[in-house]
Design a protein around this motif. Structure first.
Motif, PDB file in Angstrom:
ATOM      1  N   PHE A   1      38.125  43.501  29.372  1.00  0.00           N
ATOM      2  CA  PHE A   1      38.245  42.106  29.811  1.00  0.00           C
ATOM      3  C   PHE A   1      39.313  41.995  30.886  1.00  0.00           C
ATOM      4  CE2 PHE A   1      40.085  37.807  29.458  1.00  0.00           C
ATOM      5  CZ  PHE A   1      38.946  37.056  29.727  1.00  0.00           C
ATOM      6  N   GLY A   2      38.899  41.561  32.081  1.00  0.00           N
ATOM      7  CA  GLY A   2      39.818  41.373  33.191  1.00  0.00           C
ATOM      8  C   GLY A   2      40.108  39.899  33.412  1.00  0.00           C
ATOM      9  N   TYR A   3      41.387  39.586  33.560  1.00  0.00           N
ATOM     10  CA  TYR A   3      41.784  38.185  33.728  1.00  0.00           C
ATOM     11  C   TYR A   3      42.654  37.980  34.966  1.00  0.00           C
ATOM     12  CZ  TYR A   3      45.929  40.142  31.499  1.00  0.00           C
ATOM     13  OH  TYR A   3      47.017  40.928  31.195  1.00  0.00           O
ATOM     14  N   GLY A   4      43.035  39.076  35.636  1.00  0.00           N
ATOM     15  CA  GLY A   4      43.862  39.013  36.837  1.00  0.00           C
ATOM     16  C   GLY A   4      43.246  39.860  37.924  1.00  0.00           C
ATOM     17  N   ALA A   5      44.002  40.848  38.410  1.00  0.00           N
ATOM     18  CA  ALA A   5      43.526  41.676  39.515  1.00  0.00           C
ATOM     19  C   ALA A   5      42.249  42.435  39.176  1.00  0.00           C
ATOM     20  CB  ALA A   5      44.621  42.656  39.938  1.00  0.00           C
ATOM     21  N   LEU A   6      42.018  42.735  37.905  1.00  0.00           N
ATOM     22  CA  LEU A   6      40.785  43.441  37.536  1.00  0.00           C
ATOM     23  C   LEU A   6      39.541  42.607  37.829  1.00  0.00           C
ATOM     24  CD1 LEU A   6      41.559  45.279  34.170  1.00  0.00           C
ATOM     25  CD2 LEU A   6      41.158  46.272  36.423  1.00  0.00           C
ATOM     26  N   MET A   7      39.702  41.312  38.060  1.00  0.00           N
ATOM     27  CA  MET A   7      38.555  40.495  38.406  1.00  0.00           C
ATOM     28  C   MET A   7      38.001  40.872  39.774  1.00  0.00           C
ATOM     29  SD  MET A   7      39.731  36.736  36.996  1.00  0.00           S
ATOM     30  CE  MET A   7      38.228  35.971  37.610  1.00  0.00           C
ATOM     31  N   TRP A   8      38.858  41.387  40.655  1.00  0.00           N
ATOM     32  CA  TRP A   8      38.368  41.802  41.979  1.00  0.00           C
ATOM     33  C   TRP A   8      38.659  43.277  42.286  1.00  0.00           C
ATOM     34  CZ3 TRP A   8      42.363  38.263  41.283  1.00  0.00           C
ATOM     35  CH2 TRP A   8      43.640  38.652  41.704  1.00  0.00           C
ATOM     36  N   GLU A   9      39.353  43.960  41.390  1.00  0.00           N
ATOM     37  CA  GLU A   9      39.645  45.374  41.594  1.00  0.00           C
ATOM     38  C   GLU A   9      39.095  46.203  40.441  1.00  0.00           C
ATOM     39  OE1 GLU A   9      43.834  45.798  41.899  1.00  0.00           O
ATOM     40  OE2 GLU A   9      43.979  44.765  43.821  1.00  0.00           O
ATOM     41  N   SER A  10      37.889  45.870  39.975  1.00  0.00           N
ATOM     42  CA  SER A  10      37.343  46.567  38.813  1.00  0.00           C
ATOM     43  C   SER A  10      37.016  48.016  39.143  1.00  0.00           C
ATOM     44  CB  SER A  10      36.086  45.850  38.305  1.00  0.00           C
ATOM     45  OG  SER A  10      35.112  45.795  39.312  1.00  0.00           O
TER      46      SER A  10
ATOM     47  N   GLY B   1      37.402  34.887  32.115  1.00  0.00           N
ATOM     48  CA  GLY B   1      37.600  35.996  33.033  1.00  0.00           C
ATOM     49  C   GLY B   1      36.325  36.780  33.246  1.00  0.00           C
ATOM     50  N   ILE B   2      36.474  38.069  33.537  1.00  0.00           N
ATOM     51  CA  ILE B   2      35.334  38.938  33.817  1.00  0.00           C
ATOM     52  C   ILE B   2      35.348  40.118  32.844  1.00  0.00           C
ATOM     53  CG2 ILE B   2      34.257  40.478  35.503  1.00  0.00           C
ATOM     54  CD1 ILE B   2      33.953  37.559  36.217  1.00  0.00           C
ATOM     55  N   ALA B   3      34.214  40.361  32.200  1.00  0.00           N
ATOM     56  CA  ALA B   3      34.055  41.526  31.333  1.00  0.00           C
ATOM     57  C   ALA B   3      33.423  42.646  32.149  1.00  0.00           C
ATOM     58  CB  ALA B   3      33.186  41.183  30.126  1.00  0.00           C
ATOM     59  N   ILE B   4      34.062  43.794  32.146  1.00  0.00           N
ATOM     60  CA  ILE B   4      33.616  44.954  32.920  1.00  0.00           C
ATOM     61  C   ILE B   4      33.040  45.978  31.951  1.00  0.00           C
ATOM     62  CG2 ILE B   4      34.361  46.780  34.506  1.00  0.00           C
ATOM     63  CD1 ILE B   4      36.839  44.757  34.996  1.00  0.00           C
ATOM     64  N   ARG B   5      31.810  46.397  32.212  1.00  0.00           N
ATOM     65  CA  ARG B   5      31.137  47.354  31.323  1.00  0.00           C
ATOM     66  C   ARG B   5      31.267  48.766  31.877  1.00  0.00           C
ATOM     67  NH1 ARG B   5      25.762  49.269  30.948  1.00  0.00           N
ATOM     68  NH2 ARG B   5      25.091  47.802  32.577  1.00  0.00           N
ATOM     69  N   LEU B   6      31.793  49.673  31.061  1.00  0.00           N
ATOM     70  CA  LEU B   6      31.941  51.067  31.423  1.00  0.00           C
ATOM     71  C   LEU B   6      30.944  51.896  30.625  1.00  0.00           C
ATOM     72  CD1 LEU B   6      35.848  51.361  31.327  1.00  0.00           C
ATOM     73  CD2 LEU B   6      34.399  50.764  33.284  1.00  0.00           C
TER      74      LEU B   6
ATOM     75  N   ALA C   1      39.619  33.891  43.171  1.00  0.00           N
ATOM     76  CA  ALA C   1      38.702  34.745  42.404  1.00  0.00           C
ATOM     77  C   ALA C   1      38.040  33.959  41.272  1.00  0.00           C
ATOM     78  CB  ALA C   1      39.456  35.945  41.845  1.00  0.00           C
ATOM     79  N   LEU C   2      38.822  33.113  40.618  1.00  0.00           N
ATOM     80  CA  LEU C   2      38.247  32.279  39.572  1.00  0.00           C
ATOM     81  C   LEU C   2      37.161  31.366  40.140  1.00  0.00           C
ATOM     82  CD1 LEU C   2      41.532  31.370  37.665  1.00  0.00           C
ATOM     83  CD2 LEU C   2      39.599  32.602  36.682  1.00  0.00           C
ATOM     84  N   THR C   3      37.455  30.741  41.260  1.00  0.00           N
ATOM     85  CA  THR C   3      36.486  29.845  41.894  1.00  0.00           C
ATOM     86  C   THR C   3      35.232  30.604  42.302  1.00  0.00           C
ATOM     87  OG1 THR C   3      38.262  28.413  42.701  1.00  0.00           O
ATOM     88  CG2 THR C   3      36.121  28.234  43.794  1.00  0.00           C
ATOM     89  N   GLU C   4      35.409  31.791  42.883  1.00  0.00           N
ATOM     90  CA  GLU C   4      34.270  32.607  43.326  1.00  0.00           C
ATOM     91  C   GLU C   4      33.347  32.982  42.176  1.00  0.00           C
ATOM     92  OE1 GLU C   4      36.225  35.886  45.144  1.00  0.00           O
ATOM     93  OE2 GLU C   4      36.971  34.692  46.835  1.00  0.00           O
ATOM     94  N   ASN C   5      33.903  33.077  40.984  1.00  0.00           N
ATOM     95  CA  ASN C   5      33.114  33.450  39.816  1.00  0.00           C
ATOM     96  C   ASN C   5      32.695  32.250  38.971  1.00  0.00           C
ATOM     97  OD1 ASN C   5      33.003  36.593  39.457  1.00  0.00           O
ATOM     98  ND2 ASN C   5      35.081  36.159  40.190  1.00  0.00           N
TER      99      ASN C   5
END
Length: 222
Positions: A50-59, A106-111, A195-199
């Motif tokens: 779960f990304g809530y900061g920079a990981l939202m755009w630097e995954s 935020g954004i959930a990143i799947r690995l 980033a929040l707005t973009e998503n």
């Protein structure tokens, strides 16, 4: 070994440009933490972060997927002192983390299982080397209505860089004045809001902080 450690330190500088301070046991501690987290996994297969900061755009570049997600029980907080990158020892800024209570979008990143170990180790080094964050297992609600287990990183309140006063007024005063080799600390807040707005997401705390920083900038230029 010295050269290898120096390369590793610089490669794993956090999103604010801060290079971790290594000790003899840093990598051992990080590897033990990651091994324990993976041992406690209840569901085999893909790993969600779960990304809530920079990981939202630097995954992670090898991420198998990503989608909007909601985390209950935690909220965004600029509660960690920042002394490098977009801050300095003389004019420290603030770094984003999570603290208990509330809800975070935020954004959930799947690995994928094949890439998860390598990607997670790099993330563990980035987040844990300085000791300001700790990893936790959480459940997040995905945009497709599934609820999945995930990993995220929250503030370590025992760290000396933890700041208990993370209200908008306190944070804005520090962030507005903070500047380092990577630029102004305020840019971090505005980038997060964008980033929040973009998503298609929002965070009232971030919005209020960004607006206060803009107000302060207008007064400074008046």
């Amino acid at each position: 070994m010295v050269m290898q450690n120096e390369i590793g330190r610089r490669a794993c500088a956090d999103g604010h440009g801060e290079i971790p301070t290594w000790t003899a046991g840093t990598l051992d501690r990080i590897d033990r933490s990651l091994s324990e987290m993976m041992r406690l996994r209840s569901v085999p297969g893909d790993v969600w972060v779960f990304g809530y900061g920079a990981l939202m755009w630097e995954s992670c570049p090898t991420a198998a997927g990503r989608q909007a997600a909601t985390l209950a029980g935690w909220h965004r907080s600029y509660c960690l002192r920042l002394t490098a990158g977009r801050g300095s020892a003389h004019a420290p800024g603030r770094m984003l983390a999570l603290e208990p209570g509330g809800t975070t979008h935020g954004i959930a990143i799947r690995l994928s299982p094949d890439a998860a170990e390598k990607d997670l180790r790099a993330l563990w080094i980035r987040k844990l080397a300085n000791g300001r964050f700790r990893p936790v297992r959480v459940c997040v609600a995905l945009a497709d209505r599934r609820v999945v287990p995930a990993i995220t990183f929250v503030a370590a309140p025992e760290h000396p860089h933890y700041e208990a006063e993370s209200d908008v007024a306190s944070v804005a005063a520090a962030v507005f004045a903070a500047y380092g080799p990577l630029g102004g600390n305020a840019d971090d807040v505005h980038r997060l809001q964008a980033a929040l707005t973009e998503n298609g997401l929002a965070d009232a705390y971030v919005d209020e902080l960004a607006e206060e920083l803009r107000r302060m900038a207008r007064l400074a230029w008046a």
